[in-house]
Write an enzyme that holds these catalytic residues in place. Structure first.
Site, PDB file in Angstrom:
ATOM      1  N   HIS A  37      91.120 146.854  77.563  1.00 25.68           N
ATOM      2  CA  HIS A  37      90.474 145.547  77.699  1.00 25.68           C
ATOM      3  C   HIS A  37      90.609 145.022  79.123  1.00 25.68           C
ATOM      4  O   HIS A  37      89.635 144.529  79.717  1.00 25.68           O
ATOM      5  CB  HIS A  37      91.097 144.555  76.715  1.00 25.68           C
ATOM      6  N   GLU A  38      91.806 145.124  79.691  1.00 23.94           N
ATOM      7  CA  GLU A  38      92.045 144.597  81.031  1.00 23.94           C
ATOM      8  C   GLU A  38      91.269 145.371  82.089  1.00 23.94           C
ATOM      9  O   GLU A  38      90.836 144.807  83.085  1.00 23.94           O
ATOM     10  CB  GLU A  38      93.546 144.627  81.349  1.00 23.94           C
ATOM     11  N   LEU A  39      91.095 146.676  81.891  1.00 22.22           N
ATOM     12  CA  LEU A  39      90.341 147.474  82.847  1.00 22.22           C
ATOM     13  C   LEU A  39      88.837 147.215  82.717  1.00 22.22           C
ATOM     14  O   LEU A  39      88.109 147.242  83.713  1.00 22.22           O
ATOM     15  CB  LEU A  39      90.620 148.963  82.634  1.00 22.22           C
ATOM     16  N   ARG A 149     108.319 132.717  89.806  1.00 23.40           N
ATOM     17  CA  ARG A 149     106.918 132.424  90.106  1.00 23.40           C
ATOM     18  C   ARG A 149     106.157 132.041  88.843  1.00 23.40           C
ATOM     19  O   ARG A 149     105.247 131.203  88.887  1.00 23.40           O
ATOM     20  CB  ARG A 149     106.256 133.632  90.771  1.00 23.40           C
ATOM     21  N   ASN A 150     106.516 132.639  87.722  1.00 23.57           N
ATOM     22  CA  ASN A 150     105.898 132.269  86.450  1.00 23.57           C
ATOM     23  C   ASN A 150     106.223 130.815  86.109  1.00 23.57           C
ATOM     24  O   ASN A 150     105.364 130.059  85.641  1.00 23.57           O
ATOM     25  CB  ASN A 150     106.409 133.198  85.344  1.00 23.57           C
ATOM     26  N   ALA A 151     107.476 130.407  86.349  1.00 27.84           N
ATOM     27  CA  ALA A 151     107.882 129.026  86.084  1.00 27.84           C
ATOM     28  C   ALA A 151     107.133 128.054  86.997  1.00 27.84           C
ATOM     29  O   ALA A 151     106.699 126.980  86.550  1.00 27.84           O
ATOM     30  CB  ALA A 151     109.386 128.880  86.265  1.00 27.84           C
ATOM     31  N   ASP A 178     111.584 125.063  83.859  1.00 21.99           N
ATOM     32  CA  ASP A 178     110.416 124.364  84.389  1.00 21.99           C
ATOM     33  C   ASP A 178     110.170 123.088  83.599  1.00 21.99           C
ATOM     34  O   ASP A 178     110.866 122.791  82.630  1.00 21.99           O
ATOM     35  CB  ASP A 178     109.176 125.269  84.375  1.00 21.99           C
ATOM     36  N   GLY A 212     104.233 140.467  84.119  1.00 18.37           N
ATOM     37  CA  GLY A 212     105.373 140.066  84.924  1.00 18.37           C
ATOM     38  C   GLY A 212     106.668 139.947  84.147  1.00 18.37           C
ATOM     39  O   GLY A 212     107.693 140.531  84.521  1.00 18.37           O
ATOM     40  N   LEU A 213     106.655 139.210  83.035  1.00 18.16           N
ATOM     41  CA  LEU A 213     107.872 139.033  82.248  1.00 18.16           C
ATOM     42  C   LEU A 213     108.249 140.306  81.502  1.00 18.16           C
ATOM     43  O   LEU A 213     109.427 140.553  81.246  1.00 18.16           O
ATOM     44  CB  LEU A 213     107.708 137.868  81.263  1.00 18.16           C
TER      45      LEU A 213
END
Length: 246
Positions: A37-39, A149-151, A178, A212-213
């Site tokens: 899906h992402e591609l 960076r996510n926070a 956060d 990321g997580l």
């Protein structure tokens, strides 16, 4: 049904093994579907940009800009997938050395503060004395950077992200809090799964791919640590990382 011998223990172990294998297969199938899906999305935008560039020569430069942007997204996605695959398989010979975690977190917080300044988002971190840890500085840098960076991304405008690092006799405790909207309790356990972005539709306007997580969780696990997410009573999300010193 009334037996209590080694055969029963063997059968129970076999059932547990079969369940784990089934979960692994299901997880791989889900991951394959998510990757597809992402591609598909950036590839579709690439094809559209090429077609429009041919139909509208005056828009050629703009379309080339779009092609470059989507190519960079694909490159980022493939890179993150390779990182996740290596971490899951744990096939890399991880280079380990002693490094100062306090200094590493301080640098990451400084960079995150700079990125969030435009929206009034600040990052607070009380730097302490040198704190040595043996591990892969690159893997832990990426893990901690992804968390912070996510926070910063999900905290509200004109709010702050609070980061703390505490050294205990046997472990390091990193907390990142956060002031965003938090996460539904039933979705907390899904935060560290690949391609999961809670509460958001996955589209090109949202940075990242929800990896990321997942990468952070696996990097921390390779260092025999743990990661946990929980909602704050005052609002927002708090992620706690524990890394053993021994």
């Amino acid at each position: 049904a009334g037996r209590r011998d080694e055969i029963v223990d063997l059968a129970a172990d076999f059932d547990q093994m079969a369940e784990q294998v089934q979960q692994l297969i299901a997880g791989q199938q889900r991951l394959l579907n998510d990757v597809s899906h992402e591609l598909r999305s950036p590839l579709a935008r690439l094809q559209l940009a090429v077609a429009l560039g041919r139909q509208q020569p005056e828009q050629f430069e703009n379309m080339m800009g779009r092609v470059e942007k989507e190519s960079q997204r694909l490159d980022t996605l493939v890179g993150e997938l390779l990182t996740l695959s290596r971490l899951e398989a744990a096939v890399d010979n991880i280079e380990q050395d002693y490094f100062d975690v306090m200094g590493l977190v301080s640098l990451i917080c400084s960079d995150a503060e700079f990125e969030g300044k435009e929206l009034g988002k600040s990052v607070t971190f009380d730097t302490g004395s040198e704190c040595l840890l043996k591990g892969s500085i690159e893997l832990l840098r990426r893990a901690i950077e992804n968390i912070i960076r996510n926070a910063v991304f999900y905290t509200a405008e004109n709010s702050r992200v609070s980061v703390s690092l505490i050294e205990r006799p046997t472990e390091l405790i990193l907390t990142v809090s956060d002031e965003g909207s938090g996460v539904k309790e039933v979705e907390l356990s899904q935060l560290f799964l690949p391609f999961v972005r809670i509460g958001h539709v996955q589209n090109s306007d949202i940075p990242g791919y929800g990896l990321g997580l997942a990468i952070a969780a696996r990097a921390i696990a390779l260092h025999k640590g743990t990661i946990q997410a929980m909602n704050r009573e005052s609002g927002g999300l708090c992620i706690t990382v524990r890394l053993p010193l021994v």
